[in-house]
Design a protein around this motif. Sequence first.
Motif, PDB file in Angstrom:
ATOM      1  N   THR A  53     -19.285  45.422 -27.762  1.00  0.00           N
ATOM      2  CA  THR A  53     -18.047  45.923 -27.655  1.00  0.00           C
ATOM      3  C   THR A  53     -18.139  47.233 -27.602  1.00  0.00           C
ATOM      4  O   THR A  53     -18.456  48.121 -28.150  1.00  0.00           O
ATOM      5  CB  THR A  53     -16.879  45.477 -28.278  1.00  0.00           C
ATOM      6  OG1 THR A  53     -15.625  45.740 -27.827  1.00  0.00           O
ATOM      7  CG2 THR A  53     -16.880  45.878 -29.907  1.00  0.00           C
ATOM      8  N   ASP A  54     -17.417  47.929 -26.349  1.00  0.00           N
ATOM      9  CA  ASP A  54     -17.339  49.524 -26.251  1.00  0.00           C
ATOM     10  C   ASP A  54     -15.770  50.033 -26.309  1.00  0.00           C
ATOM     11  O   ASP A  54     -15.014  49.023 -25.328  1.00  0.00           O
ATOM     12  CB  ASP A  54     -17.817  50.098 -25.153  1.00  0.00           C
ATOM     13  CG  ASP A  54     -19.367  49.356 -25.023  1.00  0.00           C
ATOM     14  OD1 ASP A  54     -20.124  49.434 -26.036  1.00  0.00           O
ATOM     15  OD2 ASP A  54     -19.401  48.716 -23.737  1.00  0.00           O
ATOM     16  N   THR A  55     -15.311  51.051 -26.244  1.00  0.00           N
ATOM     17  CA  THR A  55     -13.874  51.316 -25.995  1.00  0.00           C
ATOM     18  C   THR A  55     -13.969  52.930 -25.382  1.00  0.00           C
ATOM     19  O   THR A  55     -14.603  53.605 -26.174  1.00  0.00           O
ATOM     20  CB  THR A  55     -12.942  51.436 -27.185  1.00  0.00           C
ATOM     21  OG1 THR A  55     -13.189  49.994 -27.858  1.00  0.00           O
ATOM     22  CG2 THR A  55     -11.613  51.413 -26.707  1.00  0.00           C
ATOM     23  N   GLY A  64     -13.764  56.870 -28.647  1.00  0.00           N
ATOM     24  CA  GLY A  64     -14.948  55.958 -28.104  1.00  0.00           C
ATOM     25  C   GLY A  64     -15.225  55.004 -29.253  1.00  0.00           C
ATOM     26  O   GLY A  64     -15.645  55.410 -30.108  1.00  0.00           O
ATOM     27  N   LEU A  65     -15.829  53.819 -28.899  1.00  0.00           N
ATOM     28  CA  LEU A  65     -16.473  52.803 -29.452  1.00  0.00           C
ATOM     29  C   LEU A  65     -17.722  52.316 -28.914  1.00  0.00           C
ATOM     30  O   LEU A  65     -17.293  51.916 -27.551  1.00  0.00           O
ATOM     31  CB  LEU A  65     -15.584  51.750 -30.150  1.00  0.00           C
ATOM     32  CG  LEU A  65     -14.413  52.263 -30.897  1.00  0.00           C
ATOM     33  CD1 LEU A  65     -13.605  50.906 -31.296  1.00  0.00           C
ATOM     34  CD2 LEU A  65     -14.787  52.817 -32.347  1.00  0.00           C
ATOM     35  N   GLU A  66     -18.897  52.319 -29.409  1.00  0.00           N
ATOM     36  CA  GLU A  66     -19.734  51.184 -28.812  1.00  0.00           C
ATOM     37  C   GLU A  66     -20.396  50.496 -30.030  1.00  0.00           C
ATOM     38  O   GLU A  66     -21.012  51.229 -30.863  1.00  0.00           O
ATOM     39  CB  GLU A  66     -20.877  52.183 -28.204  1.00  0.00           C
ATOM     40  CG  GLU A  66     -20.717  52.732 -26.939  1.00  0.00           C
ATOM     41  CD  GLU A  66     -21.585  53.350 -26.222  1.00  0.00           C
ATOM     42  OE1 GLU A  66     -22.629  53.541 -26.590  1.00  0.00           O
ATOM     43  OE2 GLU A  66     -21.308  54.037 -25.171  1.00  0.00           O
ATOM     44  N   ILE A  67     -19.998  49.391 -30.112  1.00  0.00           N
ATOM     45  CA  ILE A  67     -20.535  48.570 -31.002  1.00  0.00           C
ATOM     46  C   ILE A  67     -21.343  47.264 -30.726  1.00  0.00           C
ATOM     47  O   ILE A  67     -21.012  46.619 -29.996  1.00  0.00           O
ATOM     48  CB  ILE A  67     -19.296  47.648 -31.851  1.00  0.00           C
ATOM     49  CG1 ILE A  67     -18.179  48.870 -31.886  1.00  0.00           C
ATOM     50  CG2 ILE A  67     -19.417  47.214 -33.158  1.00  0.00           C
ATOM     51  CD1 ILE A  67     -18.275  50.085 -33.003  1.00  0.00           C
ATOM     52  N   HIS A 106      -2.577  55.770 -29.749  1.00  0.00           N
ATOM     53  CA  HIS A 106      -3.654  54.796 -29.154  1.00  0.00           C
ATOM     54  C   HIS A 106      -4.270  54.152 -30.557  1.00  0.00           C
ATOM     55  O   HIS A 106      -4.554  55.078 -31.524  1.00  0.00           O
ATOM     56  CB  HIS A 106      -4.694  55.484 -28.578  1.00  0.00           C
ATOM     57  CG  HIS A 106      -5.851  54.871 -28.361  1.00  0.00           C
ATOM     58  ND1 HIS A 106      -6.111  54.080 -27.091  1.00  0.00           N
ATOM     59  CD2 HIS A 106      -6.926  54.652 -29.022  1.00  0.00           C
ATOM     60  CE1 HIS A 106      -7.320  53.555 -26.963  1.00  0.00           C
ATOM     61  NE2 HIS A 106      -7.912  53.675 -28.091  1.00  0.00           N
ATOM     62  N   ASN A 121     -22.006  42.877 -35.411  1.00  0.00           N
ATOM     63  CA  ASN A 121     -20.810  42.224 -35.619  1.00  0.00           C
ATOM     64  C   ASN A 121     -20.251  42.403 -37.018  1.00  0.00           C
ATOM     65  O   ASN A 121     -18.930  42.133 -36.988  1.00  0.00           O
ATOM     66  CB  ASN A 121     -21.051  40.772 -35.126  1.00  0.00           C
ATOM     67  CG  ASN A 121     -21.761  39.919 -36.093  1.00  0.00           C
ATOM     68  OD1 ASN A 121     -22.739  40.551 -36.825  1.00  0.00           O
ATOM     69  ND2 ASN A 121     -21.712  38.586 -36.091  1.00  0.00           N
ATOM     70  N   GLU A 122     -21.132  42.574 -38.061  1.00  0.00           N
ATOM     71  CA  GLU A 122     -20.554  42.804 -39.372  1.00  0.00           C
ATOM     72  C   GLU A 122     -20.035  44.179 -39.478  1.00  0.00           C
ATOM     73  O   GLU A 122     -20.728  44.711 -40.248  1.00  0.00           O
ATOM     74  CB  GLU A 122     -21.506  42.348 -40.229  1.00  0.00           C
ATOM     75  CG  GLU A 122     -22.027  41.047 -40.252  1.00  0.00           C
ATOM     76  CD  GLU A 122     -21.194  40.195 -41.367  1.00  0.00           C
ATOM     77  OE1 GLU A 122     -20.371  40.806 -41.959  1.00  0.00           O
ATOM     78  OE2 GLU A 122     -21.657  38.872 -41.363  1.00  0.00           O
ATOM     79  N   VAL A 123     -19.005  44.567 -39.004  1.00  0.00           N
ATOM     80  CA  VAL A 123     -18.462  45.954 -39.143  1.00  0.00           C
ATOM     81  C   VAL A 123     -17.034  45.908 -39.511  1.00  0.00           C
ATOM     82  O   VAL A 123     -16.262  44.835 -38.852  1.00  0.00           O
ATOM     83  CB  VAL A 123     -18.826  46.755 -37.896  1.00  0.00           C
ATOM     84  CG1 VAL A 123     -20.451  46.950 -37.407  1.00  0.00           C
ATOM     85  CG2 VAL A 123     -18.251  45.977 -36.485  1.00  0.00           C
ATOM     86  N   CYS A 162     -14.564  48.801 -37.834  1.00  0.00           N
ATOM     87  CA  CYS A 162     -14.581  50.079 -36.994  1.00  0.00           C
ATOM     88  C   CYS A 162     -13.074  50.119 -36.315  1.00  0.00           C
ATOM     89  O   CYS A 162     -12.596  49.287 -35.895  1.00  0.00           O
ATOM     90  CB  CYS A 162     -15.721  50.041 -36.104  1.00  0.00           C
ATOM     91  SG  CYS A 162     -17.340  50.197 -36.460  1.00  0.00           S
ATOM     92  N   SER A 163     -12.762  51.424 -36.377  1.00  0.00           N
ATOM     93  CA  SER A 163     -11.350  51.673 -35.594  1.00  0.00           C
ATOM     94  C   SER A 163     -11.313  52.932 -35.169  1.00  0.00           C
ATOM     95  O   SER A 163     -11.983  53.951 -35.963  1.00  0.00           O
ATOM     96  CB  SER A 163     -10.198  51.123 -36.579  1.00  0.00           C
ATOM     97  OG  SER A 163      -9.896  52.086 -37.456  1.00  0.00           O
ATOM     98  N   HIS A 164     -10.575  53.268 -34.255  1.00  0.00           N
ATOM     99  CA  HIS A 164     -10.208  54.472 -34.008  1.00  0.00           C
ATOM    100  C   HIS A 164      -8.720  54.682 -33.517  1.00  0.00           C
ATOM    101  O   HIS A 164      -8.035  53.859 -32.995  1.00  0.00           O
ATOM    102  CB  HIS A 164     -11.133  55.088 -32.895  1.00  0.00           C
ATOM    103  CG  HIS A 164     -11.023  54.636 -31.595  1.00  0.00           C
ATOM    104  ND1 HIS A 164     -12.085  54.592 -30.457  1.00  0.00           N
ATOM    105  CD2 HIS A 164      -9.775  54.137 -30.811  1.00  0.00           C
ATOM    106  CE1 HIS A 164     -11.545  53.997 -29.330  1.00  0.00           C
ATOM    107  NE2 HIS A 164     -10.383  53.971 -29.483  1.00  0.00           N
ATOM    108  N   GLY A 165      -8.142  55.700 -33.855  1.00  0.00           N
ATOM    109  CA  GLY A 165      -6.785  56.033 -33.420  1.00  0.00           C
ATOM    110  C   GLY A 165      -6.461  57.324 -32.881  1.00  0.00           C
ATOM    111  O   GLY A 165      -7.372  58.496 -33.339  1.00  0.00           O
ATOM    112  N   ALA A 204      -7.393  51.294 -31.818  1.00  0.00           N
ATOM    113  CA  ALA A 204      -8.663  50.561 -31.454  1.00  0.00           C
ATOM    114  C   ALA A 204      -9.032  49.940 -32.562  1.00  0.00           C
ATOM    115  O   ALA A 204      -9.378  50.892 -33.501  1.00  0.00           O
ATOM    116  CB  ALA A 204      -9.475  50.983 -30.377  1.00  0.00           C
TER     117      ALA A 204
END
Lengths: 469, 414
Positions: free
Chosen positions: A390-392, B342-345, A407, B348-350, B352-355, A409
């Motif tokens: 998955t990417d954001t 941005g996220l590139e994951i 925002h 799956n055992e993670v 992660c977040s961004h705000g 995510a």
Amino acid sequence: MIKQTNIEVDREKGNFHYPTDKYAFDAGVGLSEDVVKYISGVKGEDDWLLNFRLKAHSIFEKKPMPTHWASKDLENIDFDVIRYYLAQGQQPSRTWEEVPDDIKNTFERLGIPEQERKFLAGVEAQFDSEAAYSRMKEDLEKEGVIFVGSTEGLRDHPEIFKKWFGKVIPTSDNKFSALNSAVFSGGSFIYVPPGVKLAQPLQAYFRINAENFGQFERTLIIADEGSEITYMEGCTAPKFETSTLHSAVVELVALKGAKIQYITVQNWSNNVFNLVTKRAMAEEEAEVKWIDCNIGSRLTMKYPGVILRGRKARGEVLSIALANDGQHQDTGAKMVHAADETTSNVIAKSVSIGEGRSSYRGLVQIPGHLKHCKNNTECDALLINSSSQTDTYPAIAVKGDENSVQHEASVSKVSAEQIFYMQQRGLNQTEAMSLYVNGFVNDLIREFPMEYSVELKRLIDLEMEGSVG
Amino acid sequence: MNSVTPTINVNNSFASTDFFNSFLEKRSWEPGWLADFRKDAWDKFIALPKAKVKDEMWRFSPRARLGYSNFDSLKESVKQVTLLNQNSNGAIFETFDQAILNNPNLLTHLPNCTGPELGSQESFLLGACFSESGFALKVKKNTKETNPFICKHLAPTKNQTLFQQNIITVEAFAQVTLIEYFDSENESTGGNLTNLSHINLEEGSKLTRIIIQRVNDQSTFNHLEKVELKKNAQFNGISLQLGGAQSRVESRGVIAGEGSDFSNHSLSLGRRGQLFDQRTIQHHLAPNGKSNLLFKNALLDESKSIFSGLIKVDANAQNTDSFQTNRNLLLSGDAEADSLPGLEILANEVKCSHGATTSKIDEQELFYLQSRGISKTLAEKLIILGFFEEIISKAGSDDLVQMLRELISDSFTD
């Protein structure tokens, strides 16, 4: 139609055949000015429209592929082997016996009515819903609603549609909007007069004798002052196509105080490139809501947008994406604030299963001269297997101290504890996983009309099968 | 005809073989491998493709402002950085030139350094090729350095450019604090400082690194760093970006060893037309790693910030905890904050977040302070200081925190 790649896509699925020699209208394969002229000629279009198409064609030739930011998979599209126009009756055909078993199974499991199954499987070119439609058609006409195809719309009602046609999404917006502008056919043109509030959602397949799910469909919906409309596109059942490139353009215009809700459920077979440009313009106090659900296709690139042009306009995008093996759901939303007190909300949820990849790409733009604009964006991603991705990639540009943006995510995996709890209650692992995923998207699915949400839930169950263990 | 002294355009001269050869001539005392390294970087610089107009790495950025065209000559008579340290436990802390002569082995891995690779390839190659300043720090295995190592960098003026390289190695289980100041020689004219840092943290080591950037308001500041963390290593970075007309900071944290922990905190205080262009990546290659990023920007007047951050988790970096937060406080109608989290994951055992949030000062907070008799300007200052407190508090020791607090408070007086 696709150059050979290492991505495993079952190209034998469907196995359609084209009896092309029988039909009068054949534009052949590949794209050239002649093909564009041919399409325009077949439709008996005016000169301005032909020129519009030709200009679009030259823009398409000039524009580069957006591979500097988008998936390199786009390079696998071979524009020279695609049929850009299939006339009436030239749709691919096959018999019910030729429909693969897993598709029949899916129809069974989803509870699709017998009549619709044949249409969806490509056995019948047309979904016969005359009875249901004719009564509705009368009601619509009484209200002054215009609901026609793109060709009829521009031919019979130019005074209404020409003004907005190609205005929300200019031809040169991107390579694929240019392609669509050159070769479009099919789609719906809708005009709702001032103050008319449609109680029933409109659906493309209510319209008979029209090219419904075109490869290059063009939709334009104009909701005049104070009117309300809900439009539904696509359906939850898998739609099997030989045409591997789908590039639609959808333009919505919500005039003062109007409300438009546009619902899409996309479940193309996984050999399809689904590259769609969707944008809405919202005038003062108007409200546009995109509800978008992407389940099928090999690569979907779709970022519904709202240009908030009038004071207090509101834009919303609710999006669900499910990416399974060999699929890349590259979806998102664009909110362009262009007036004071405009608000926007984006909620995107994605589930990546197996080797599936889902991406969120967003744009929020608030220039400095505006006051009291607000945006809220939430993206949640769920990863089912260790090879899922998955990417954001959101982009947020805010100027001035009178606006606020947030925002958020997050990425998570299925909680082992919750699965354990459900298994302890007697559910098997797959059922537990399905329930979990359904719970994850539940608050968005509730926004869909009843019958859709029921089908969507069943569909998620189907997608989850074989994803664990 | 009169002979006219040719005006040197830096881009032209960088690309000119004569200029490069005369530069090598000047530094002919260096070992041959270093000359080869410079030559290699120069060749790559020459071969650099022309910048595309639409480069995602430069999105929202007024790229021309950050280029070298305004700072049209190399700084003459380079004064090396000033290094301060008391009672070191046998660490090596030397200027770039000293290190070449005394401890060339500290620099031999330079040809393998790749930099952050977040868009400023031009700066990176020019830095590799023309650097004449900087420092090398190597902290010995199992030592705990109680006194901080301090480096004072001086940015050039008179529209000149200076390139620096810093090589920092912390050996296994060692602990150290490094404070770097970036100031201008004087306030009269601007210049450009391009600073490359290569940071290598070996198993179980711990580095706290504080950057205080106060170059004058006509200068450009380019800072490119790559931090590589081995097993259980810890990096705690705190940056105060206060000065410069425009700055570009690129930072790559590579979680290469299992269980390592990368923290990157930064604050920017923007005034007038200041531009802060920040690009970061947290790249997880190994399992059980942690990373945390917090960038806060308070923007007054016509200042602008761009934050672009990416969390990348590779498929085998399971059990990763990675967070990224960008908070922007806009204090004027002309201030602008662009955010590209941005996220590139792929694992799956993670967790992660961004705000990212962008907003103005809370009216109620402002009203409350004003109702207590505090002027609006002072109230705003207090709120900004409070906003930055979260970053400053990461510095660790009370003395350091207090020092940073005063430093920011003082920067309001001008």
